[in-house]
Write an enzyme that holds these catalytic residues in place. Structure first.
Site, PDB file in Angstrom:
ATOM      1  N   CYS A 103       0.845  -1.188   0.000  1.00 39.32           N
ATOM      2  CA  CYS A 103       0.000   0.000   0.000  1.00 39.32           C
ATOM      3  C   CYS A 103       0.895   1.257   0.000  1.00 39.32           C
ATOM      4  O   CYS A 103       1.685   1.436  -0.900  1.00 39.32           O
ATOM      5  CB  CYS A 103      -0.947  -0.052   1.196  1.00 39.32           C
ATOM      6  SG  CYS A 103      -2.133   1.286   1.279  1.00 39.32           S
ATOM      7  N   HIS A 124      -7.611  -4.472  -2.908  1.00 44.50           N
ATOM      8  CA  HIS A 124      -6.439  -3.786  -2.367  1.00 44.50           C
ATOM      9  C   HIS A 124      -6.180  -4.313  -0.954  1.00 44.50           C
ATOM     10  O   HIS A 124      -7.099  -4.427  -0.147  1.00 44.50           O
ATOM     11  CB  HIS A 124      -6.705  -2.283  -2.319  1.00 44.50           C
ATOM     12  CG  HIS A 124      -5.559  -1.478  -1.810  1.00 44.50           C
ATOM     13  ND1 HIS A 124      -4.562  -0.999  -2.630  1.00 44.50           N
ATOM     14  CD2 HIS A 124      -5.249  -1.062  -0.557  1.00 44.50           C
ATOM     15  CE1 HIS A 124      -3.697  -0.325  -1.910  1.00 44.50           C
ATOM     16  NE2 HIS A 124      -4.081  -0.351  -0.647  1.00 44.50           N
ATOM     17  N   ASP A 155      -9.024  -2.533  -7.617  1.00 43.00           N
ATOM     18  CA  ASP A 155      -8.223  -1.493  -6.976  1.00 43.00           C
ATOM     19  C   ASP A 155      -8.031  -0.337  -7.952  1.00 43.00           C
ATOM     20  O   ASP A 155      -6.920  -0.049  -8.394  1.00 43.00           O
ATOM     21  CB  ASP A 155      -6.874  -2.091  -6.549  1.00 43.00           C
ATOM     22  CG  ASP A 155      -6.106  -1.203  -5.590  1.00 43.00           C
ATOM     23  OD1 ASP A 155      -6.628  -0.147  -5.202  1.00 43.00           O
ATOM     24  OD2 ASP A 155      -4.972  -1.576  -5.238  1.00 43.00           O
TER      25      ASP A 155
END
Length: 302
Positions: free
Chosen positions: A192, A270, A239
Site C-alpha cells: 500500500c 487492495h 483497486d
C-alpha cells in the site's frame, strides 16, 4: 455445544460498495463517521450495524500472527539510524535468524499508512525465518511511533512531512545495506503506502537489487529511468485507485529498459496480502509472496 471456530470472513461476505468505502476510510478519503454514515444502508440490509461492519473489516493482529516476537528461531531488536535529510533520526525493527550461517541478504519492509504495526512486524519476522535480515522502519518514529491503535495511527500518519519521511526511508535503505551480518545486497518489499515507498526507493537508491511493491502508487515517471533494481509489481484486480497509475508507469519502465514482472491477481481487493483483515485472499497472497521470495532468493544471495 460445538467448539468449532467461527468461519473466517472474506471479501465475498461484504457488499462491494462497503469494501470501496472501507478503502476510502483506510486511506483518509473519509473519516470514521463518514464510513459509518454511508455504510449504514448496507448494514441494515445485512442484519448488522455499520459499526459491526467496520469492526469485521478491521485488523485482527493476534489471530493472524505467524511468528511470535519471542520465537527462539529469530532475534529482533529496535535500532536507530541517522537521517540528516529527513527527520534527523529514524528507528527500525531489525529481525534476523537467531543462528545465521554466514552473511545474509537484507530486505527492507515498508509498512502501510499506519506505521510499524504488529502485522508488518510479523512480516519482518516471517522474512527472518526465510533466512533474510529484515529491516522495517517506522515512519511514525519522529511523532512517537506506532500508537497501538489503527485510527490514531492514521491520524498521526497524516501529520508527517511527506518529503522528510521519504528521506528517512532512503536513509534507512542505505543504512540497512551496511548492517553487520549482511552480505551487502539489498531488497525491498512494501504494501500500500509502503508499495509506493518501495517504488520511490527504486528510483532513489541505485544499490537496491530487487524490489517488490504490493499495490503501491507509481513513482514520479521522470525518475523511472534511474531504476536499477529488478522489479516485481503486485496488483489487486479491484483497486481502481492504484491500477489507474499502472499503464503510464509500465510505459516508463519499458522505455527505461527496467527488468520487471507485473501480476494482477483476479478477484482480489487492495490489501489482499494482509492476513489480518477479510480483504485477505489466501491463494493470491500465497502466490504473490512465493514470487517475492523467489525474486529475493535469486537476486540477493551471494
Amino acid at each position: 455445544m460445538s467448539n468449532s471456530k467461527k468461519p473466517r470472513l472474506t471479501a465475498a461476505d461484504f457488499d462491494p460498495e462497503v469494501l470501496r468505502l472501507f478503502d476510502q476510510y483506510v486511506h483518509g478519503g473519509i473519516d470514521r463517521r463518514g464510513f459509518l454514515d454511508r455504510a449504514s444502508r448496507y448494514a441494515v440490509a445485512g442484519g448488522t450495524t455499520a459499526a459491526g461492519l467496520l469492526a469485521a473489516l478491521s485488523p485482527d493482529f493476534a489471530g493472524a500472527q505467524q511468528v511470535a516476537p519471542g520465537d527462539a528461531r529469530i532475534k529482533g531488536e529496535h535500532l536507530e539510524f541517522d537521517s540528516p535529510s529527513g527527520y534527523g533520526k529514524g528507528r527500525a525493527y531489525v529481525v534476523r535468524p537467531a543462528r545465521a550461517a554466514g552473511a545474509l541478504p537484507v530486505v527492507l519492509v515498508a509498512h502501510e499508512n499506519r506505521g510499524l504495526n504488529p502485522h508488518i512486524e510479523d512480516i519482518a519476522r516471517r522474512l527472518a525465518l526465510e533466512n533474510f535480515i529484515a529491516v522495517a522502519p517506522d515512519a511514525l518514529f519522529p511523532l512517537g511511533g506506532y500508537p497501538g491503535d489503527e485510527d490514531k495511527a492514521r491520524e498521526r500518519f497524516a501529520q508527517l512531512d511527506a518529503a522528510k519521511t521519504r528521506e528517512d526511508f532512503v536513509s534507512a535503505a542505505k543504512w540497512a545495506r551496511g548492517l553487520s551480518g549482511g552480505n551487502g545486497r539489498l531488497g525491498a518489499v512494501g504494501f500500500c503506502w509502503g508499495g509506493g515507498a518501495v517504488n520511490v526507493l527504486a528510483t532513489r537508491v541505485p544499490e537496491l537489487v530487487a524490489a517488490a511493491p504490493f499495490y503501491g502508487p507509481a513513482p514520479a515517471l521522470d525518475q523511472v529511468k534511474n531504476i536499477k533494481a529488478r522489479m516485481l509489481l503486485v496488483f489487486a484486480e479491484n483497486d481502481e485507485r492504484i491500477n489507474a497509475s499502472w499503464p503510464p508507469y509500465e510505459s516508463a519502465l519499458k522505455e527505461a529498459g527496467v527488468r520487471y514482472e507485473a501480476y494482477k491477481y483476479p478477484g482480489t481487493q487492495h490489501g489482499f496480502n494482509n492476513d489480518t483483515t477479510p480483504r485477505f485472499d489466501e491463494a493470491a497472497a500465497r502466490q504473490a509472496w512465493g514470487r517475492t521470495l523467489a525474486l529475493f532468493n535469486a537476486t540477493l544471495r551471494a
